[in-house]
Design a protein around this motif. Structure first.
Motif, short mmCIF file in Angstrom:
data_model
loop_
_atom_site.label_atom_id
_atom_site.label_comp_id
_atom_site.label_asym_id
_atom_site.label_seq_id
_atom_site.Cartn_x
_atom_site.Cartn_y
_atom_site.Cartn_z
N GLY A 54 0.87 -1.23 0.04
CA GLY A 54 -0.04 -0.04 0.10
C GLY A 54 0.89 1.25 -0.01
N ASN A 55 0.40 1.94 -0.89
CA ASN A 55 1.37 3.36 -1.09
C ASN A 55 0.42 4.36 -0.62
OD1 ASN A 55 2.69 5.67 -1.51
ND2 ASN A 55 2.58 5.53 -4.02
N TRP A 56 0.62 4.86 0.59
CA TRP A 56 -0.31 5.83 1.14
C TRP A 56 -0.29 7.31 0.63
CZ3 TRP A 56 0.21 4.15 6.95
CH2 TRP A 56 -0.46 2.91 7.20
N GLY A 60 -2.74 2.30 -4.35
CA GLY A 60 -2.76 3.55 -3.97
C GLY A 60 -4.06 3.62 -3.09
N GLY A 61 -5.12 4.42 -3.58
CA GLY A 61 -6.27 4.79 -2.99
C GLY A 61 -6.99 3.63 -2.04
N ALA A 62 -7.09 2.44 -2.54
CA ALA A 62 -7.75 1.44 -1.84
C ALA A 62 -6.61 1.05 -0.37
CB ALA A 62 -8.01 0.29 -2.57
N TRP A 66 -2.17 5.90 -17.01
CA TRP A 66 -3.47 6.34 -17.16
C TRP A 66 -4.40 5.51 -16.41
CZ3 TRP A 66 -5.42 1.59 -19.03
CH2 TRP A 66 -4.66 0.77 -19.49
N ALA A 67 -4.03 4.58 -15.81
CA ALA A 67 -4.68 3.49 -14.78
C ALA A 67 -4.64 4.09 -13.60
CB ALA A 67 -4.39 1.92 -15.16
N ILE A 68 -4.16 5.06 -13.05
CA ILE A 68 -3.77 5.32 -11.65
C ILE A 68 -4.74 6.47 -11.22
CG2 ILE A 68 -2.38 6.26 -10.18
CD1 ILE A 68 0.04 4.93 -11.68
N GLY A 69 -5.26 6.14 -9.89
CA GLY A 69 -5.99 7.26 -9.34
C GLY A 69 -7.23 7.29 -9.70
N SER A 70 -8.01 8.20 -8.73
CA SER A 70 -9.64 8.41 -8.82
C SER A 70 -9.97 8.96 -10.08
CB SER A 70 -10.04 9.26 -7.72
OG SER A 70 -9.32 10.44 -7.93
C1 PEP Z 1 -0.41 4.46 -7.33
O1 PEP Z 1 -0.38 5.71 -7.36
O2 PEP Z 1 0.65 3.67 -7.34
C2 PEP Z 1 -1.55 3.76 -7.44
C3 PEP Z 1 -1.60 2.70 -8.03
O3 PEP Z 1 -2.68 4.40 -7.13
P1 PEP Z 1 -4.30 3.84 -7.47
O4 PEP Z 1 -4.09 2.70 -6.79
O5 PEP Z 1 -5.20 4.91 -6.40
O6 PEP Z 1 -4.70 3.93 -8.54
#
Ligand code: PEP
Length: 370
Positions: free
Chosen positions: A40-42, A344-346, A279-283
Motif C-alpha cells: 500500500g502506497n499511502w 494507492g487509494g484502496a 492512465w490507470a492510476i488514481g480516482s
Molecule cells: C499508485 O499511485 O501507485 C496507484 C496505484 O494508485 P491507485 O491504486 O489509487 O490507482
C-alpha cells in the motif's frame, strides 16, 4: 500472451514453457515458492498516529495471513512511528503475522548526506528500520513535474512583450553575442508571434509532463538504496500518449533497462518491479484490463530474462498497480506474470486493503465502521 491458468494460487512456482510463463501452486512456505507482495502506497496522506491506527486495523482483519508479503508506505513523517509498531515479535503475538510485513518509503535521494535541503537518504531510511523503497513512481517521474519543472517559467518568457523588454535591456549591455540578439529580435518580430505562442503552449503543456525525475536519476536512486541494503520497488509505466502511439514497450524497455543498469545478477534479487500504467492510476481512472496487464508483464519478464537469464526472470516479483481494488484483485492475481499489487487509494481503507491482501476473499465484517 498468457492469462491462464485462471485459478488463483497464493504461493506458487513459475516456469516457462512453450514461450509462455506459467504458475504452479505451492504450499505456503515451501522452499523457493514465490510469495505475492501486496503493498500500500499511502502517498501524502495520514499523520503518524493515523497511519499506526490504519495499520492496526489492517493487521487485525488480516490476522494469521502468512502466505503473502504485506507492505505499507506511509509518508516520510509516518515511518518512525510505524517502524516502532510493526516489530516482528509484537506482530506475532498480537496478530499472528511476522516477518511478512514490510515497512516501505515512497522515495529517497541518491546522495548519503550533504546540502540537499528537504531530501532523505537511503542510509537514513535504513537506520529507522525501513525495508523497502519505492523508486520512480509516476508521481515523481511526471506528475509532480508541473510543480517543479521549468516549463511554465520558460513559457512565460516567450511572449512578444517579454522579449521586447529583454531586447531593450540587452541593447544597453556590452558584449552581447550578436547571435543571441538576432534570435530574440527575430522571435519578437510581429510575423512570428504565432510561432512564439505555439512554442509557449508546447512548453507549458507538453514539457511539464517530462519535467519530473529522469531515468538517470531513478537509476542513481536504485544503486544508492541497494547499497544500503534496502529492497527496491522500481516503478515503470506508460502514459496515455505513449499507449496511443503504440510506444508502450519502447518506453518500458527504456525505463527498465536504465533503471536496472549496473545492478549485478546477485543484487537483482533485491529488486521488485511495479508496472503501473499512468492512465490507470488514481480516482477517475480505470484499472488496465487483464489482457493488457498480462501482455506487459510478459514483456517485462522477457526483458529481465534477456538481461539476467531465465532463472532470475522466473522468480523476480513484478507487481501491477493502477486502481487495484477488492473486486479486481483475484483476476489480476490469476495472471501468470503478476506477483502482487502496488495499491494507492484502496490501501487507505482498512477493509478494502485487507480484502486485497486476501485476494478479494470476503471477510466477515467485524469492523463495520471501516
Ligand atoms: C499508485 O499511485 O501507485 C496507484 C496505484 O494508485 P491507485 O491504486 O489509487 O490507482
Amino acid at each position: 500472451m498468457n492469462t491462464t491458468p485462471l485459478a488463483v494460487s497464493r504461493n506458487y512456482f513459475r516456469h516457462r514453457a512453450a514461450n509462455q510463463w506459467h504458475k504452479t501452486p505451492a504450499e505456503p512456505g515451501e522452499p523457493g515458492a514465490i510469495r505475492p507482495f501486496l503493498a500500500g502506497n499511502w502517498k501524502m496522506n495520514l499523520v503518524p498516529r493515523s497511519g499506526v491506527a490504519l495499520a492496526a486495523r489492517i493487521f487485525d482483519i488480516c490476522k494469521g495471513v502468512k502466505d503473502v508479503d504485506i507492505g505499507l508506505a506511509p509518508p516520510y513523517t509516518g515511518l518512525s512511528a510505524l517502524a516502532d509498531y510493526i516489530k516482528p515479535d509484537f506482530l506475532r503475538s498480537e496478530y499472528d503475522l511476522g516477518r511478512n510485513v514490510f515497512l516501505m518509503a515512497q522515495d529517497t535521494f541518491f546522495e548519503s548526506k550533504g546540502a540537499y535541503t528537504g531530501e532523505i537518504s537511503p542510509e537514513m531510511l535504513a537506520a529507522i528500520g525501513v525495508d523497502r523503497v519505492i523508486i520512480g513512481h509516476s508521481d515523481r517521474r511526471a506528475n509532480l513535474g508541473k510543480f517543479f519543472g521549468f516549463s511554465s517559467s520558460v513559457a512565460r518568457r516567450l511572449t512578444p512583450d517579454f522579449l521586447t523588454h529583454e531586447l531593450d535591456a540587452l541593447r544597453k549591455r556590452e558584449g552581447v553575442d550578436p547571435q543571441v540578439f538576432a534570435a530574440i529580435e527575430f522571435m519578437a518580430a510581429e510575423q512570428n508571434h504565432e510561432i512564439l505562442a505555439g512554442l509557449a503552449k508546447f512548453l507549458e503543456e507538453d514539457l511539464k509532463e517530462r519535467a519530473g525525475e529522469s531515468d538517470a536519476v531513478t537509476q542513481r536512486k536504485v544503486h544508492a538504496s541497494l547499497a544500503q541494503g534496502l529492497q527496491v520497488i522500481l516503478c515503470c509505466g506508460e502514459n496515455r500518449e505513449a499507449r496511443a502511439l503504440h510506444e508502450t514497450f519502447k518506453l518500458l524497455d527504456r525505463q527498465i533497462r536504465i533503471g536496472l543498469e549496473g545492478v549485478s545478477p546477485k543484487t537483482v534479487n533485491e529488486m521488485i518491479i511495479a508496472y503501473e500504467p499512468v492512465w490507470a492510476i488514481g480516482s477517475g481512472a480505470k484499472a488496465a484490463g487483464v489482457e493488457q496487464i498480462s501482455e506487459v508483464h510478459d514483456f517485462i519478464r522477457n526483458l529481465v530474462m534477456d538481461l539476467y537469464g531465465e532463472e532470475t526472470a522466473s522468480v523476480i516479483r513484478i507487481l501491477y498497480g493502477g486502481n487495484v481494488n477488492p473486486e479486481n484483485i483475484a483476476d489480476i492475481m490469476s495472471i501468470a506474470g503478476v506477483d502482487g499489487a502496488l495499491v494507492g487509494g484502496a490501501s487507505l481503507k482498512a477493509h478494502d486493503f485487507a480484502q486485497i491482501i486476501r485476494f478479494g476473499c470476503l471477510i466477515r465484517d467485524r469492523h463495520s465502521d471501516l
